[in-house]
Design a protein around this motif. Structure first.
Motif, PDB file in Angstrom:
ATOM      1  N   PRO A   1       0.831  -1.205   0.000  1.00  0.00           N
ATOM      2  CA  PRO A   1       0.000   0.000   0.000  1.00  0.00           C
ATOM      3  C   PRO A   1       0.867   1.257   0.000  1.00  0.00           C
ATOM      4  CG  PRO A   1      -0.804  -1.574   1.643  1.00  0.00           C
ATOM      5  CD  PRO A   1       0.471  -2.132   1.108  1.00  0.00           C
ATOM      6  N   GLY A   2       0.524   2.194  -0.864  1.00  0.00           N
ATOM      7  CA  GLY A   2       1.260   3.463  -0.902  1.00  0.00           C
ATOM      8  C   GLY A   2       2.513   3.440  -1.757  1.00  0.00           C
ATOM      9  N   VAL A   3       2.870   2.288  -2.296  1.00  0.00           N
ATOM     10  CA  VAL A   3       4.079   2.210  -3.137  1.00  0.00           C
ATOM     11  C   VAL A   3       3.664   1.971  -4.592  1.00  0.00           C
ATOM     12  CG1 VAL A   3       6.217   0.951  -3.607  1.00  0.00           C
ATOM     13  CG2 VAL A   3       5.457   1.282  -1.243  1.00  0.00           C
ATOM     14  N   ASP A   4       4.120   2.842  -5.475  1.00  0.00           N
ATOM     15  CA  ASP A   4       3.893   2.658  -6.909  1.00  0.00           C
ATOM     16  C   ASP A   4       4.801   1.522  -7.379  1.00  0.00           C
ATOM     17  OD1 ASP A   4       4.233   2.849  -9.768  1.00  0.00           O
ATOM     18  OD2 ASP A   4       3.374   4.867  -9.662  1.00  0.00           O
ATOM     19  N   SER A   5       4.223   0.508  -8.010  1.00  0.00           N
ATOM     20  CA  SER A   5       5.039  -0.659  -8.386  1.00  0.00           C
ATOM     21  C   SER A   5       6.135  -0.304  -9.393  1.00  0.00           C
ATOM     22  CB  SER A   5       4.164  -1.792  -8.931  1.00  0.00           C
ATOM     23  OG  SER A   5       3.580  -1.423 -10.164  1.00  0.00           O
ATOM     24  N   GLU A   6       5.949   0.796 -10.122  1.00  0.00           N
ATOM     25  CA  GLU A   6       7.000   1.211 -11.061  1.00  0.00           C
ATOM     26  C   GLU A   6       8.287   1.591 -10.316  1.00  0.00           C
ATOM     27  OE1 GLU A   6       6.721   1.413 -14.736  1.00  0.00           O
ATOM     28  OE2 GLU A   6       5.284  -0.060 -13.991  1.00  0.00           O
ATOM     29  N   ARG A   7       8.127   2.037  -9.070  1.00  0.00           N
ATOM     30  CA  ARG A   7       9.318   2.373  -8.278  1.00  0.00           C
ATOM     31  C   ARG A   7      10.077   1.099  -7.904  1.00  0.00           C
ATOM     32  NH1 ARG A   7       7.976   5.714  -3.266  1.00  0.00           N
ATOM     33  NH2 ARG A   7      10.255   5.787  -3.087  1.00  0.00           N
TER      34      ARG A   7
ATOM     35  N   ILE B   1      13.116  -6.609 -14.066  1.00  0.00           N
ATOM     36  CA  ILE B   1      11.851  -7.318 -13.856  1.00  0.00           C
ATOM     37  C   ILE B   1      10.796  -6.522 -14.619  1.00  0.00           C
ATOM     38  CG2 ILE B   1      12.602  -8.200 -11.608  1.00  0.00           C
ATOM     39  CD1 ILE B   1      10.418  -6.154 -10.444  1.00  0.00           C
ATOM     40  N   ALA B   2       9.535  -6.838 -14.456  1.00  0.00           N
ATOM     41  CA  ALA B   2       8.502  -6.112 -15.203  1.00  0.00           C
ATOM     42  C   ALA B   2       7.468  -5.537 -14.261  1.00  0.00           C
ATOM     43  CB  ALA B   2       7.825  -7.051 -16.208  1.00  0.00           C
ATOM     44  N   GLY B   3       6.854  -4.443 -14.691  1.00  0.00           N
ATOM     45  CA  GLY B   3       5.760  -3.841 -13.933  1.00  0.00           C
ATOM     46  C   GLY B   3       4.424  -4.383 -14.415  1.00  0.00           C
ATOM     47  N   GLY B   4       3.369  -3.682 -14.061  1.00  0.00           N
ATOM     48  CA  GLY B   4       2.051  -4.050 -14.547  1.00  0.00           C
ATOM     49  C   GLY B   4       1.796  -3.408 -15.901  1.00  0.00           C
ATOM     50  N   GLN B   5       0.908  -4.027 -16.676  1.00  0.00           N
ATOM     51  CA  GLN B   5       0.595  -3.495 -18.006  1.00  0.00           C
ATOM     52  C   GLN B   5      -0.817  -2.926 -17.981  1.00  0.00           C
ATOM     53  OE1 GLN B   5       1.599  -7.463 -19.654  1.00  0.00           O
ATOM     54  NE2 GLN B   5       2.590  -6.356 -21.312  1.00  0.00           N
ATOM     55  N   GLY B   6      -1.049  -1.915 -18.773  1.00  0.00           N
ATOM     56  CA  GLY B   6      -2.385  -1.341 -18.917  1.00  0.00           C
ATOM     57  C   GLY B   6      -2.912  -0.879 -17.570  1.00  0.00           C
ATOM     58  N   GLU B   7      -4.106  -1.307 -17.219  1.00  0.00           N
ATOM     59  CA  GLU B   7      -4.734  -0.830 -15.995  1.00  0.00           C
ATOM     60  C   GLU B   7      -4.030  -1.327 -14.724  1.00  0.00           C
ATOM     61  OE1 GLU B   7      -8.507  -3.514 -15.007  1.00  0.00           O
ATOM     62  OE2 GLU B   7      -8.510  -2.888 -17.097  1.00  0.00           O
ATOM     63  N   MET B   8      -3.101  -2.281 -14.905  1.00  0.00           N
ATOM     64  CA  MET B   8      -2.362  -2.798 -13.744  1.00  0.00           C
ATOM     65  C   MET B   8      -1.057  -2.049 -13.516  1.00  0.00           C
ATOM     66  SD  MET B   8      -3.217  -6.752 -14.656  1.00  0.00           S
ATOM     67  CE  MET B   8      -3.109  -6.341 -16.401  1.00  0.00           C
ATOM     68  N   LYS B   9      -0.765  -1.075 -14.380  1.00  0.00           N
ATOM     69  CA  LYS B   9       0.470  -0.300 -14.257  1.00  0.00           C
ATOM     70  C   LYS B   9       0.470   0.436 -12.919  1.00  0.00           C
ATOM     71  CE  LYS B   9       3.268   2.995 -16.909  1.00  0.00           C
ATOM     72  NZ  LYS B   9       4.300   2.319 -17.697  1.00  0.00           N
ATOM     73  N   GLY B  10       1.574   0.352 -12.206  1.00  0.00           N
ATOM     74  CA  GLY B  10       1.666   1.029 -10.906  1.00  0.00           C
ATOM     75  C   GLY B  10       1.183   0.170  -9.748  1.00  0.00           C
ATOM     76  N   ARG B  11       0.379  -0.857 -10.055  1.00  0.00           N
ATOM     77  CA  ARG B  11      -0.223  -1.667  -8.994  1.00  0.00           C
ATOM     78  C   ARG B  11       0.570  -2.935  -8.690  1.00  0.00           C
ATOM     79  NH1 ARG B  11      -5.859  -3.413 -10.670  1.00  0.00           N
ATOM     80  NH2 ARG B  11      -5.798  -4.384  -8.619  1.00  0.00           N
TER      81      ARG B  11
ATOM     82  N   GLU C   1      13.874  -7.946  -1.130  1.00  0.00           N
ATOM     83  CA  GLU C   1      13.974  -7.478   0.260  1.00  0.00           C
ATOM     84  C   GLU C   1      14.748  -6.166   0.321  1.00  0.00           C
ATOM     85  OE1 GLU C   1      15.636 -10.701   2.540  1.00  0.00           O
ATOM     86  OE2 GLU C   1      13.867 -11.991   2.255  1.00  0.00           O
ATOM     87  N   GLN C   2      15.862  -6.103  -0.408  1.00  0.00           N
ATOM     88  CA  GLN C   2      16.677  -4.888  -0.387  1.00  0.00           C
ATOM     89  C   GLN C   2      15.941  -3.712  -1.019  1.00  0.00           C
ATOM     90  OE1 GLN C   2      20.312  -7.797  -1.073  1.00  0.00           O
ATOM     91  NE2 GLN C   2      20.957  -5.684  -1.374  1.00  0.00           N
ATOM     92  N   VAL C   3      15.222  -4.011  -2.112  1.00  0.00           N
ATOM     93  CA  VAL C   3      14.457  -2.964  -2.792  1.00  0.00           C
ATOM     94  C   VAL C   3      13.392  -2.386  -1.865  1.00  0.00           C
ATOM     95  CG1 VAL C   3      12.655  -2.651  -4.571  1.00  0.00           C
ATOM     96  CG2 VAL C   3      14.855  -3.710  -5.179  1.00  0.00           C
ATOM     97  N   LEU C   4      12.661  -3.273  -1.205  1.00  0.00           N
ATOM     98  CA  LEU C   4      11.595  -2.797  -0.312  1.00  0.00           C
ATOM     99  C   LEU C   4      12.173  -1.977   0.839  1.00  0.00           C
ATOM    100  CD1 LEU C   4       9.243  -5.939  -0.214  1.00  0.00           C
ATOM    101  CD2 LEU C   4       8.842  -3.772  -1.412  1.00  0.00           C
ATOM    102  N   ALA C   5      13.280  -2.455   1.388  1.00  0.00           N
ATOM    103  CA  ALA C   5      13.917  -1.709   2.479  1.00  0.00           C
ATOM    104  C   ALA C   5      14.349  -0.320   1.998  1.00  0.00           C
ATOM    105  CB  ALA C   5      15.105  -2.493   3.019  1.00  0.00           C
ATOM    106  N   ASP C   6      14.932  -0.268   0.816  1.00  0.00           N
ATOM    107  CA  ASP C   6      15.361   1.020   0.252  1.00  0.00           C
ATOM    108  C   ASP C   6      14.179   1.960   0.050  1.00  0.00           C
ATOM    109  OD1 ASP C   6      18.007   0.412   0.200  1.00  0.00           O
ATOM    110  OD2 ASP C   6      18.107  -0.054  -1.947  1.00  0.00           O
ATOM    111  N   LEU C   7      13.016   1.383  -0.205  1.00  0.00           N
ATOM    112  CA  LEU C   7      11.820   2.216  -0.423  1.00  0.00           C
ATOM    113  C   LEU C   7      11.119   2.531   0.900  1.00  0.00           C
ATOM    114  CD1 LEU C   7      10.390   0.559  -3.678  1.00  0.00           C
ATOM    115  CD2 LEU C   7      11.561   2.775  -3.486  1.00  0.00           C
ATOM    116  N   GLY C   8      11.806   2.193   2.018  1.00  0.00           N
ATOM    117  CA  GLY C   8      11.262   2.575   3.321  1.00  0.00           C
ATOM    118  C   GLY C   8      10.238   1.604   3.893  1.00  0.00           C
TER     119      GLY C   8
END
Lengths: 380, 380
Positions: B301-307, B320-330, B353-360
């Motif tokens: 929650p609160g994290v844009d998946s593109e980040r 890796i890949a993000g979401g496509q179309g309406e799933m982008k960001g989710r 794990e490291q990515v999530l930690a870096d994103l706070g």
């Protein structure tokens, strides 16, 4: 040990620096790395096609790109004229008929070409002609059609000129914008020295305008959608990544050599090959303007040309090509396009002498090699 | 030094023995050498598709092969049903509409699947349905559709089942003949561990019979013409030679591993990835049967998946890949298909794990890796 030599009119050999670039680990096509590569490729393709338009790479063979040219600019029932003087002229006819177009054939005997005057006449007689389709270099017969003349005839009319340059791009001069060619189609495996698998389409403004009203069905080959992605350095569908990676290397090589030098090289190789064949008393098949990409040679009387092709392969591990369709058995074709240089021609001709001798033909050994060397010794 | 890692849901990494095979000098596609290679490839593809039919390799991406399936078996105005629960379901709809088909959408919310019962119902309500089109693995959401159930529903009717197996072939079991799937479509860059650029179509007898009456226009993608060439170990148009050369190596690798083991490997990698994501408190996007090819994970929650995708790339050099179309960001997607093994999953999860930690985000370091290891420790 017989070294393998690929001397067919495409696919052509791939330079080792290109093979090695393509052998790098796979990258993803939606990454900054791919984007930087594609920015360079887009710029290089514009220079190669001599156009300010976007050049669209498609994951398909040259035939797929030919079909893309048709389905994006035409509608069922449209009347078109096809220059047909070889197997690839026939392919235009087949594609157009598969899509329900009304085809006027401008035919010439194989080995000859269709003079621009016939296009002028046809346009006068058929004012509603939507397109003229032609090859620049007709690979199956080894002639070069007068695309410059066809463009002069069409560009003041409402008729598009659609040109298959699969075996002429990066081989013979084809300044798309300067001549006013509306659509140029190419492939990866000839002058571009790459593995087959990428086709290219470049459309001029008149052709882009036509895509707005063209109603033939398309999805994979929808060029408008493709351009929308290409200008963002993306591809509409997953691109043939490894070949695009190789393409960057090829474009650098061509830029290093300089396009005028690339054309001069091919012209010299073609003249030397023709001189060599004639020095052996052989007849050239291309009666009209011969193509700088490939030389089609008539087999000596009584010799099936397939035997010549087989002897090149079996005795010398060299791949050349025979005749296609109605020309099968009558002629053989020596490619000198793309990654081809002087000593490749010398090799092809020396082998030809040995092949003919093996087939019981009288041969003056060295005659064709000498003729080629004399050509190379001339100031280009 | 950050080693580059490709962990997207295709293109997948290419094994170095395959890269090196493809880096060999170009060969011509009308030579005994290519013929011998193609004989082996044809046999290997039949095993991989689990069919006695010819599998036709086409020089195009997976989307081109999807289009080939449509234009060879259907006619304008035909009514078809499309299972649509993701971006590739939408692609079937778009292709069908581009060719003037009358589409009944069997839609499910993204992340879910369409139960076979809905196909049964639809067939009852729409007896003149000409085809049902579906994905096996829907790459955009990470679900596996019930192709076996769809086949049970269609095979006693006059309705064809056309399945996009681009991200399931060589990943999830899909015994084409045994289940009675009429058309299977695949691509080179997923389970086949090759560069993109080759699509595949295999048609069963019912689909081949349908090609006799299907009237949609086609030329480049004419499968009847293609088969006529393939049975002679040729290709209708210039094939993507280098990828076919690589394909032989891949088919040998898959045969060495054994198809059941290949499926087991993917299932284990997928289960470990899901266990790892859940151990970090993350929600899986695929509510229904998850795909063994790719795991779609909902961003916290609160994290844009593109980040998350960007952090993988920038901090760790992992694609890796993000979401496509309406799933982008989710959501973000971790691929574990093709040339993927246990420690690739460990790497992807440790990086997560490291990515999530870096994103706070609060992270229990090692939790996802531990969960994956436990999965690997289970008897498969």
């Amino acid at each position: 040990m017989k070294k393998y030599q690929l001397m067919a009119p495409g696919p052509t050999p791939v330079p080792s620096e290109v093979l090695l670039a393509m052998a790098q680990p796979m990258i993803h096509h939606r990454t900054p790395e791919y984007e930087a590569l594609f920015v360079e490729v887009r710029a290089g393709l514009k220079q190669l096609f001599q156009t300010g338009q976007e050049v669209l790479p498609l994951a398909c063979s040259g035939t797929g790109a030919m079909e893309a040219a048709v389905v994006n600019t035409l509608s069922a029932g449209d009347r078109v004229a096809v220059v047909r003087a070889g197997k690839f002229g026939e392919r235009w006819v087949e594609i157009c008929r598969a899509y329900g177009l009304d085809v006027v054939e401008l035919a010439a005997p194989f080995g000859e070409t269709v003079p621009a005057g016939r296009v002028v006449e046809t346009l006068r007689r058929e004012p509603r002609l939507r397109a003229v389709l032609a090859q620049h270099s007709e690979t199956s017969t080894g002639v070069l059609h007068d695309v410059r003349g066809y463009a002069a005839a069409t560009r003041g009319t409402d008729t598009l000129l659609i040109v298959d340059a699969v075996s002429s791009l990066g081989i013979a001069d084809l300044p798309m914008d300067a001549w006013g060619v509306d659509v140029v189609v190419a492939g990866s495996q000839k002058g571009l020295m790459l593995p087959p698998g990428v086709g290219f389409c470049a459309l001029g403004d008149r052709a882009w305008a036509r895509t707005k009203t063209a109603t033939l069905p398309k999805y994979y080959l929808n060029l408008g959608e493709e351009r929308r992605c290409v200008v963002k350095n993306e591809a509409h569908f997953t691109p043939a990544v490894s070949i695009i990676v190789g393409l960057r290397q090829v474009l650098r090589m061509l830029e290093r050599e300089g396009l005028p030098n690339v054309f001069r090289r091919h012209d010299r190789l073609a003249r030397a090959t023709r001189a060599g064949a004639e020095a052996l008393g052989l007849e050239l098949f291309a009666k009209a303007t011969p193509s700088p990409a490939v030389t089609a040679v008539v087999a000596p009387p009584g010799v099936d040309s397939e035997r010549i092709v087989a002897a090149y392969a079996e005795a010398h591990n060299i791949t050349i090509a025979g005749g296609q369709g109605e020309m099968k058995g009558r002629l053989f074709r020596l490619g000198h396009m793309g990654y081809a240089a002087e000593f490749d021609v010398i090799t092809a001709l020396a082998a030809l002498e040995q092949v003919l001798a093996d087939l019981g033909q009288p041969v003056d050994f060295g005659a064709s090699v000498r003729a080629a060397q004399k050509t190379f010794a001339e100031k280009a």
